[in-house]
Scaffold this active site. Structure first.
Site, PDB file in Angstrom:
ATOM      1  N   TYR A  71       5.828  -9.989   6.607  1.00 54.08           N
ATOM      2  CA  TYR A  71       6.429  -8.742   6.900  1.00 54.08           C
ATOM      3  C   TYR A  71       6.802  -8.571   8.182  1.00 54.08           C
ATOM      4  O   TYR A  71       6.308  -8.990   9.029  1.00 54.08           O
ATOM      5  CB  TYR A  71       4.908  -7.987   6.373  1.00 54.08           C
ATOM      6  CG  TYR A  71       4.302  -7.279   4.740  1.00 54.08           C
ATOM      7  CD1 TYR A  71       4.402  -6.438   4.603  1.00 54.08           C
ATOM      8  CD2 TYR A  71       3.163  -8.714   4.569  1.00 54.08           C
ATOM      9  CE1 TYR A  71       4.252  -6.340   3.410  1.00 54.08           C
ATOM     10  CE2 TYR A  71       3.321  -8.817   3.082  1.00 54.08           C
ATOM     11  CZ  TYR A  71       3.337  -6.869   2.594  1.00 54.08           C
ATOM     12  OH  TYR A  71       2.542  -7.442   1.126  1.00 54.08           O
ATOM     13  N   ASP A  93       0.834  -1.084  -0.016  1.00 52.11           N
ATOM     14  CA  ASP A  93      -0.513  -0.156  -0.324  1.00 52.11           C
ATOM     15  C   ASP A  93       0.739   0.920   0.198  1.00 52.11           C
ATOM     16  O   ASP A  93       1.202   1.154   0.075  1.00 52.11           O
ATOM     17  CB  ASP A  93      -0.751  -0.129   1.505  1.00 52.11           C
ATOM     18  CG  ASP A  93      -1.905  -1.341   1.284  1.00 52.11           C
ATOM     19  OD1 ASP A  93      -2.348  -2.133  -0.128  1.00 52.11           O
ATOM     20  OD2 ASP A  93      -2.541  -1.428   2.262  1.00 52.11           O
TER      21      ASP A  93
END
Length: 242
Positions: A110, A52
């Site tokens: 992540y 994002d």
């Protein structure tokens, strides 16, 4: 047809995410434009994950196909010389023609970084959180996330993705002298999933709820009952496993 795999690092601060969008800078577009300058052809650059806006990468993976036979060392050097300083090609290799950076991926990892105090060296890439965190308790709270679940409660409310099922293989917290690190590994991730998970765990810890609270959030399948998402600046795509 030659197929080339790139390992990429980038500071996502100045980009609207990985995926190409109209009238706004993205990492995918930036790299694709640079490759076009060198190869003088239009090509499709495929990324392993769509980070994002404001999210960074230590190990993003992408691939592209071309009829050109590339000198890997020279091409990497030339590509990095064209790219801006906030995007870097760490490695380039020739791979099997069937390799697809997104669909061939088995797991994605992540990291989310939280700083314990104000520092000019961490401010850009960490979320400064004022509360003292209990790492063993946070690890207990995070345990219910492991396994295959519907992660609707941790997905952007207006997501266009119909399938919200993800398999989380590992999730844990770690503390160093300067920062606290959240790690999560799964087969796939939904839009804003990691940031909403981190924000929810921080809130659950602050309010001293038990791990059953996380189970309930998963079962409710309702984004409203989960916590607020933490800022994008602390999130990094760490690794893609094949």
């Amino acid at each position: 047809m030659n197929n080339y795999k790139l390992k990429i690092q980038y500071d996502g601060t100045n980009y609207a995410g990985w995926q190409i969008q109209n009238y706004t800078p993205t990492v995918q577009q930036t790299i694709a434009d640079a490759i076009k300058i060198l190869l003088k052809e239009e090509l499709q650059l495929i990324g392993a994950g769509r980070t994002d806006a404001g999210v960074h990468a230590l190990g993003q993976v992408a691939n592209f196909k071309t009829e050109n036979e590339i000198d890997l060392y020279k091409f990497k050097h030339s590509l990095n010389s064209i790219l801006p300083n906030d995007v870097s090609i760490v490695d380039i290799t020739k791979v099997d023609e069937n390799f697809h950076s997104r669909f061939s991926a088995k797991k994605r990892c992540y990291l989310y970084f939280i700083s314990k105090h104000k520092s000019p060296f961490y401010e850009k890439f960490t979320y400064r959180y004022p509360e003292k965190l209990n790492i063993p308790d946070l690890n207990i709270l995070a345990n219910p996330l492991i396994g295959e679940h519907d992660f609707t409660s941790f997905c952007k409310k207006k997501s266009k993705t119909n399938n919200k099922e993800c398999i989380v293989y590992d999730v844990h917290w770690k503390e160093t002298k300067e920062v606290i690190i959240f790690f999560i590994e799964a087969n796939r991730f939904l839009h804003r999933m990691v940031r909403s998970i981190v924000g929810t765990l921080l809130n659950v810890s602050k309010e001293k709820y038990g791990s059953d609270y996380i189970k309930n959030i998963l079962e409710q399948k309702d984004r409203i009952i989960a916590g607020e998402s933490v800022p994008a600046k602390g999130l990094f795509l760490y690794k893609v496993k094949y």
